[in-house]
Scaffold this motif. Structure first.
Motif, PDB file in Angstrom:
ATOM      1  N   GLU A  76      -4.415  43.741   2.721  1.00 22.39           N
ATOM      2  CA  GLU A  76      -4.124  45.064   2.144  1.00 22.39           C
ATOM      3  C   GLU A  76      -4.136  46.148   3.218  1.00 22.39           C
ATOM      4  OE1 GLU A  76      -5.879  46.142  -1.967  1.00 22.39           O
ATOM      5  OE2 GLU A  76      -7.063  44.460  -1.223  1.00 22.39           O
ATOM      6  N   LEU A  77      -5.060  46.026   4.168  1.00 22.76           N
ATOM      7  CA  LEU A  77      -5.134  47.021   5.242  1.00 22.76           C
ATOM      8  C   LEU A  77      -3.870  46.950   6.099  1.00 22.76           C
ATOM      9  CD1 LEU A  77      -6.646  49.231   6.760  1.00 22.76           C
ATOM     10  CD2 LEU A  77      -7.906  47.471   7.993  1.00 22.76           C
ATOM     11  N   VAL A  78      -3.426  45.741   6.401  1.00 22.32           N
ATOM     12  CA  VAL A  78      -2.175  45.581   7.165  1.00 22.32           C
ATOM     13  C   VAL A  78      -1.031  46.235   6.396  1.00 22.32           C
ATOM     14  CG1 VAL A  78      -0.485  43.897   8.019  1.00 22.32           C
ATOM     15  CG2 VAL A  78      -2.924  43.481   8.359  1.00 22.32           C
ATOM     16  N   GLU A  79      -0.978  46.011   5.064  1.00 20.72           N
ATOM     17  CA  GLU A  79       0.080  46.611   4.232  1.00 20.72           C
ATOM     18  C   GLU A  79       0.034  48.134   4.288  1.00 20.72           C
ATOM     19  OE1 GLU A  79      -0.150  45.138   0.192  1.00 20.72           O
ATOM     20  OE2 GLU A  79       0.064  43.092   0.985  1.00 20.72           O
ATOM     21  N   ALA A  80      -1.158  48.699   4.164  1.00 22.50           N
ATOM     22  CA  ALA A  80      -1.315  50.162   4.196  1.00 22.50           C
ATOM     23  C   ALA A  80      -0.789  50.701   5.514  1.00 22.50           C
ATOM     24  CB  ALA A  80      -2.783  50.544   3.995  1.00 22.50           C
ATOM     25  N   GLU A 128     -21.640  51.236  11.001  1.00 18.05           N
ATOM     26  CA  GLU A 128     -21.231  49.929  10.480  1.00 18.05           C
ATOM     27  C   GLU A 128     -19.787  49.895  10.005  1.00 18.05           C
ATOM     28  OE1 GLU A 128     -23.418  47.357  10.822  1.00 18.05           O
ATOM     29  OE2 GLU A 128     -21.993  45.848  10.157  1.00 18.05           O
ATOM     30  N   ARG A 129     -19.421  50.699   8.969  1.00 14.10           N
ATOM     31  CA  ARG A 129     -18.062  50.599   8.466  1.00 14.10           C
ATOM     32  C   ARG A 129     -17.058  50.908   9.568  1.00 14.10           C
ATOM     33  NH1 ARG A 129     -17.423  50.489   3.405  1.00 14.10           N
ATOM     34  NH2 ARG A 129     -19.428  49.562   3.820  1.00 14.10           N
ATOM     35  N   THR A 130     -17.325  51.989  10.330  1.00 16.65           N
ATOM     36  CA  THR A 130     -16.423  52.351  11.414  1.00 16.65           C
ATOM     37  C   THR A 130     -16.320  51.216  12.429  1.00 16.65           C
ATOM     38  OG1 THR A 130     -16.795  54.699  11.173  1.00 16.65           O
ATOM     39  CG2 THR A 130     -16.168  53.953  13.351  1.00 16.65           C
ATOM     40  N   GLN A 131     -17.452  50.648  12.790  1.00 13.70           N
ATOM     41  CA  GLN A 131     -17.427  49.594  13.804  1.00 13.70           C
ATOM     42  C   GLN A 131     -16.727  48.340  13.256  1.00 13.70           C
ATOM     43  OE1 GLN A 131     -20.305  51.422  13.120  1.00 13.70           O
ATOM     44  NE2 GLN A 131     -19.850  52.741  14.851  1.00 13.70           N
ATOM     45  N   GLU A 132     -16.903  48.072  11.949  1.00 17.60           N
ATOM     46  CA  GLU A 132     -16.207  46.930  11.351  1.00 17.60           C
ATOM     47  C   GLU A 132     -14.700  47.149  11.372  1.00 17.60           C
ATOM     48  OE1 GLU A 132     -19.610  45.291   8.264  1.00 17.60           O
ATOM     49  OE2 GLU A 132     -17.776  46.121   7.466  1.00 17.60           O
ATOM     50  N   LEU A 133     -14.288  48.395  11.072  1.00 18.89           N
ATOM     51  CA  LEU A 133     -12.852  48.702  11.104  1.00 18.89           C
ATOM     52  C   LEU A 133     -12.284  48.513  12.507  1.00 18.89           C
ATOM     53  CD1 LEU A 133     -12.749  51.849   8.827  1.00 18.89           C
ATOM     54  CD2 LEU A 133     -11.398  49.785   8.475  1.00 18.89           C
ATOM     55  N   SER A 147      -1.018  57.376   4.056  1.00 14.46           N
ATOM     56  CA  SER A 147      -1.943  56.491   3.323  1.00 14.46           C
ATOM     57  C   SER A 147      -3.368  57.006   3.435  1.00 14.46           C
ATOM     58  CB  SER A 147      -1.964  55.088   3.928  1.00 14.46           C
ATOM     59  OG  SER A 147      -0.713  54.516   3.886  1.00 14.46           O
ATOM     60  N   ILE A 148      -4.066  56.923   2.324  1.00 16.43           N
ATOM     61  CA  ILE A 148      -5.506  57.183   2.349  1.00 16.43           C
ATOM     62  C   ILE A 148      -6.148  55.834   2.040  1.00 16.43           C
ATOM     63  CG2 ILE A 148      -7.406  58.581   1.435  1.00 16.43           C
ATOM     64  CD1 ILE A 148      -5.015  60.262   2.564  1.00 16.43           C
ATOM     65  N   VAL A 149      -6.889  55.318   2.974  1.00 16.90           N
ATOM     66  CA  VAL A 149      -7.474  53.992   2.789  1.00 16.90           C
ATOM     67  C   VAL A 149      -8.975  54.144   2.547  1.00 16.90           C
ATOM     68  CG1 VAL A 149      -7.798  51.707   3.788  1.00 16.90           C
ATOM     69  CG2 VAL A 149      -5.714  52.989   4.292  1.00 16.90           C
ATOM     70  N   ILE A 150      -9.382  53.811   1.320  1.00 19.07           N
ATOM     71  CA  ILE A 150     -10.793  53.966   0.948  1.00 19.07           C
ATOM     72  C   ILE A 150     -11.469  52.606   1.122  1.00 19.07           C
ATOM     73  CG2 ILE A 150     -12.374  54.539  -0.943  1.00 19.07           C
ATOM     74  CD1 ILE A 150     -10.802  57.008  -0.241  1.00 19.07           C
ATOM     75  N   VAL A 151     -12.448  52.559   2.019  1.00 20.36           N
ATOM     76  CA  VAL A 151     -13.085  51.265   2.299  1.00 20.36           C
ATOM     77  C   VAL A 151     -14.577  51.248   1.952  1.00 20.36           C
ATOM     78  CG1 VAL A 151     -11.481  50.503   4.085  1.00 20.36           C
ATOM     79  CG2 VAL A 151     -13.387  51.982   4.709  1.00 20.36           C
ATOM     80  N   GLY A 152     -15.092  52.372   1.434  1.00 17.55           N
ATOM     81  CA  GLY A 152     -16.534  52.406   1.170  1.00 17.55           C
ATOM     82  C   GLY A 152     -16.831  52.901  -0.235  1.00 17.55           C
ATOM     83  N   PHE A 153     -18.091  52.771  -0.637  1.00 17.73           N
ATOM     84  CA  PHE A 153     -18.512  53.217  -1.965  1.00 17.73           C
ATOM     85  C   PHE A 153     -18.363  54.736  -2.079  1.00 17.73           C
ATOM     86  CE2 PHE A 153     -21.517  54.607  -5.171  1.00 17.73           C
ATOM     87  CZ  PHE A 153     -21.217  53.745  -6.198  1.00 17.73           C
ATOM     88  N   VAL A 210      -2.812  55.871  -2.163  1.00 12.28           N
ATOM     89  CA  VAL A 210      -4.239  55.587  -2.025  1.00 12.28           C
ATOM     90  C   VAL A 210      -4.467  54.077  -2.107  1.00 12.28           C
ATOM     91  CG1 VAL A 210      -6.543  55.998  -3.004  1.00 12.28           C
ATOM     92  CG2 VAL A 210      -4.820  57.822  -3.059  1.00 12.28           C
ATOM     93  N   PHE A 211      -5.055  53.525  -1.066  1.00 12.39           N
ATOM     94  CA  PHE A 211      -5.392  52.097  -1.054  1.00 12.39           C
ATOM     95  C   PHE A 211      -6.913  51.986  -1.159  1.00 12.39           C
ATOM     96  CE2 PHE A 211      -1.379  52.406   1.123  1.00 12.39           C
ATOM     97  CZ  PHE A 211      -0.693  51.239   0.821  1.00 12.39           C
ATOM     98  N   THR A 212      -7.405  51.384  -2.240  1.00  6.68           N
ATOM     99  CA  THR A 212      -8.855  51.188  -2.351  1.00  6.68           C
ATOM    100  C   THR A 212      -9.145  49.729  -2.020  1.00  6.68           C
ATOM    101  OG1 THR A 212      -8.879  52.847  -4.086  1.00  6.68           O
ATOM    102  CG2 THR A 212     -10.848  51.512  -3.866  1.00  6.68           C
ATOM    103  N   ILE A 213      -9.792  49.526  -0.912  1.00  7.32           N
ATOM    104  CA  ILE A 213      -9.997  48.159  -0.421  1.00  7.32           C
ATOM    105  C   ILE A 213     -11.488  47.830  -0.469  1.00  7.32           C
ATOM    106  CG2 ILE A 213      -9.539  46.563   1.475  1.00  7.32           C
ATOM    107  CD1 ILE A 213      -7.255  48.320   2.356  1.00  7.32           C
ATOM    108  N   GLY A 214     -11.872  47.017  -1.449  1.00  2.36           N
ATOM    109  CA  GLY A 214     -13.301  46.768  -1.683  1.00  2.36           C
ATOM    110  C   GLY A 214     -13.913  45.717  -0.785  1.00  2.36           C
TER     111      GLY A 214
END
Ligand SMILES: [Zn+2]
Length: 535
Positions: A230-234, A253-258, A364-370, A400-404
């Motif tokens: 999904e991230l590749v698609e966004a 964490e989230r930033t470093q994972e991205l 694109s707005i990619v939401i990856v966190g709670f 908006v891409f919400t990627i859980g």
């Protein structure tokens, strides 16, 4: 008899804080987090503690996230001089996080004071200052995980890996009660298996009482592979439109994972070589701490390091610590990936990027966190047609891409699996979740694992004795003043909103102006009213 009072992270995902009182009247605190998400919730940060901070000798900090650590400087300001026991990476991360939080508090107070002056109001003092944060850092006692230490007479403790963010820990606490020692386990925030960078959460087999988080207690994440897809698609969606990909992300964490995932995409040729901006001074500093702490990586992350790559770096990655560089991102045309804080879009540089890109079709707005209730991020996830940024209504036309699947939190299945390892039939307190999430997890734990559960409410005092679960009702007197102010403020906001809408309805061109957006707005106001007054 041992008492545990749930002073935060009960009925909500923020403000984590549990007071443990031993039979000898020793007082121990587990986490001291900031309440976040809306004025009402944030108002709790200013309330009285419900105990005397001077009496606390030990504070255990499970991890560096602000919703677990953010009120420590206030605790110190109010008299705490004990020690803060935490893992070495958490202590390092706290140095940057707490100073940053103090800076935000100071800026907010300054802004409020300026605003008040225009209305002949009073000065606003910050919740705490940089000095308070610096004083807190002196109390940090880093302790490696997996070793049992005697904290005070009759109290022992051990930190275990929670697999949530670098340095995150589960707390095992043994407290003597008469001849017995009761064992209480606090899960902290739990990660999931196979999470990037950090090792898997430690499995624990024994406890009399268990406090388990339930952030995603009612949800199943999509698989990691689907999320990567999904991230590749966004990214491709916005690259083909020549627009930007905006990713609000928590600095730690989230930033470093991205960065880790984007590095992998680039090595595998899955995305084009467009600029990637890390637009957050805090995330830039946190990334440096991640780079230094290789000892805490899991096998895969270490293998990348061993093969000569930097898992958090690539040639097209640009750090923009200065405001000037940050502003230049919005002037540059063409596609780019922008990672910025805050993770829930409530503050920081992300607001500028949203203001410049939310209304642009193709972005694109990619939401990856709670996204907690009441935050701008939550409104975007919930499909708002417009959101308020810097007091301006901005239309949401970006996709908006919400990627859980990138969540650093265990989902319902992971939580159940982790709780299933306990062989001692602990009584389970389900905490750190919104009501629906905690209830769903508690029901599953009862149904599948046949354990007794209880969902404590905010300020509830629990009595832990001979494995019997009792809840003592607290008088409700302390809530009144701040809640009242918060409610009055909400009503004033709503009245203004209603006035503006009434004006539109009365205007001659009502057909034209009353579109879906206004109707949505009215529904939103109705929901707000319900949440204020109860439905
Ligand atoms: Zn966390």
């Amino acid at each position: 008899m041992i008492r545990v009072t749930c002073l935060g992270g009960a009925g909500s995902v923020t403000g984590s804080c549990y007071l443990v009182e031993s039979p000898n009247n020793q007082k121990i605190l587990v986490d001291c987090g900031m309440f976040q998400g809306g004025r009402q919730m944030e108002g709790r940060n200013k309330e009285a503690w419900g105990f005397d901070p001077k009496e606390i000798e030990t504070l255990f900090l499970t991890h560096a996230h602000i919703d677990h650590s953010g009120r420590i400087p206030k605790l110190v300001k109010d008299g705490f001089i004990g020690r803060i026991i935490t893992s070495p990476p958490t202590a390092e991360l706290c140095e940057i996080m707490l100073l940053d939080a103090a800076h935000i508090q100071e800026m907010d107070a300054e802004w409020q004071t300026r605003k008040n002056k225009r209305q002949a109001g009073t000065d606003v003092t910050p919740l705490y200052t940089t000095e308070d944060a610096e004083a807190s850092l002196k109390l940090l006692h880093p302790m490696e995980r997996d070793q049992i230490i005697t904290v005070e007479p009759g109290v022992k403790a051990r930190l275990r890996n929670a697999g949530h963010i670098l340095g995150s820990s589960i707390l095992e606490l043994w407290v003597e009660d008469g001849g017995d020692a009761l064992k209480i386990v606090f899960s902290g925030d739990l990660g999931k298996k196979e999470q990037l960078i950090v090792k898997d959460p430690h499995e624990i087999f024994n406890a009399d009482y268990l406090f388990v988080e339930s952030t995603y207690g009612n949800r199943r994440h999509r698989t990691f592979e689907e999320s990567k897809q999904e991230l590749v698609e966004a990214i491709h969606y916005s690259v083909s439109a020549g627009e930007k990909i905006i990713i609000p992300a928590f600095a730690v964490e989230r930033t470093q994972e991205l960065l880790y995932i984007l590095g992998e995409f680039l090595r595998d040729g899955l995305i084009p070589n467009i600029p990637i901006y890390l637009d957050s001074p805090l995330a830039i500093k946190a990334t440096e701490i991640f780079r230094k702490n290789k000892k805490y990586y899991d096998e895969e992350a270490r293998a990348i390091v061993d093969s000569g790559y930097d898992p958090f770096g690539m040639p097209n990655l640009r750090f923009t610590p200065s405001t000037r560089d940050s502003m230049a991102i919005n002037e540059a045309s063409g596609s780019a990936i922008v990672i910025a804080g805050s993770g829930m879009c409530t503050a920081g540089r992300i607001k500028h990027h949203l203001k410049h890109n939310l209304w642009r079709p193709g972005a694109s707005i990619v939401i990856v966190g709670f996204q907690a209730k009441g935050t701008t991020g939550r409104q975007i996830v919930d499909g708002a047609k417009q959101v308020k940024i810097f007091r301006e209504n901005v239309a949401v036309r970006a996709k908006v891409f919400t990627i859980g699947g990138f969540s650093a939190h265990a989902d319902q299945g992971d939580l159940l699996e982790w709780v299933s390892h306990f062989e001692s039939n602990p009584k389970v307190f389900v905490v750190h979740g919104e009501a629906v999430a905690s209830t769903a997890l508690a029901e599953k734990i009862q149904e599948k694992l046949h354990l007794i559960t209880h969902i404590p409410v905010w300020k509830e005092r629990l009595i832990l004795k001979s494995r019997e679960l009792m809840a003592e009702e607290l008088p409700v007197e302390e809530e009144i003043p701040d809640v009242k102010t918060a409610m009055l403020n909400t009503i004033i906001d709503l009245e203004n909103e209603l006035k503006a809408l009434r004006k539109k309805v009365k205007s001659a061109e009502v057909e034209k102006v009353m579109g879906d957006e206004e109707i949505d707005r009215l529904k939103y106001i109705q929901d707000e009213l319900k949440s204020v007054f109860g439905s």
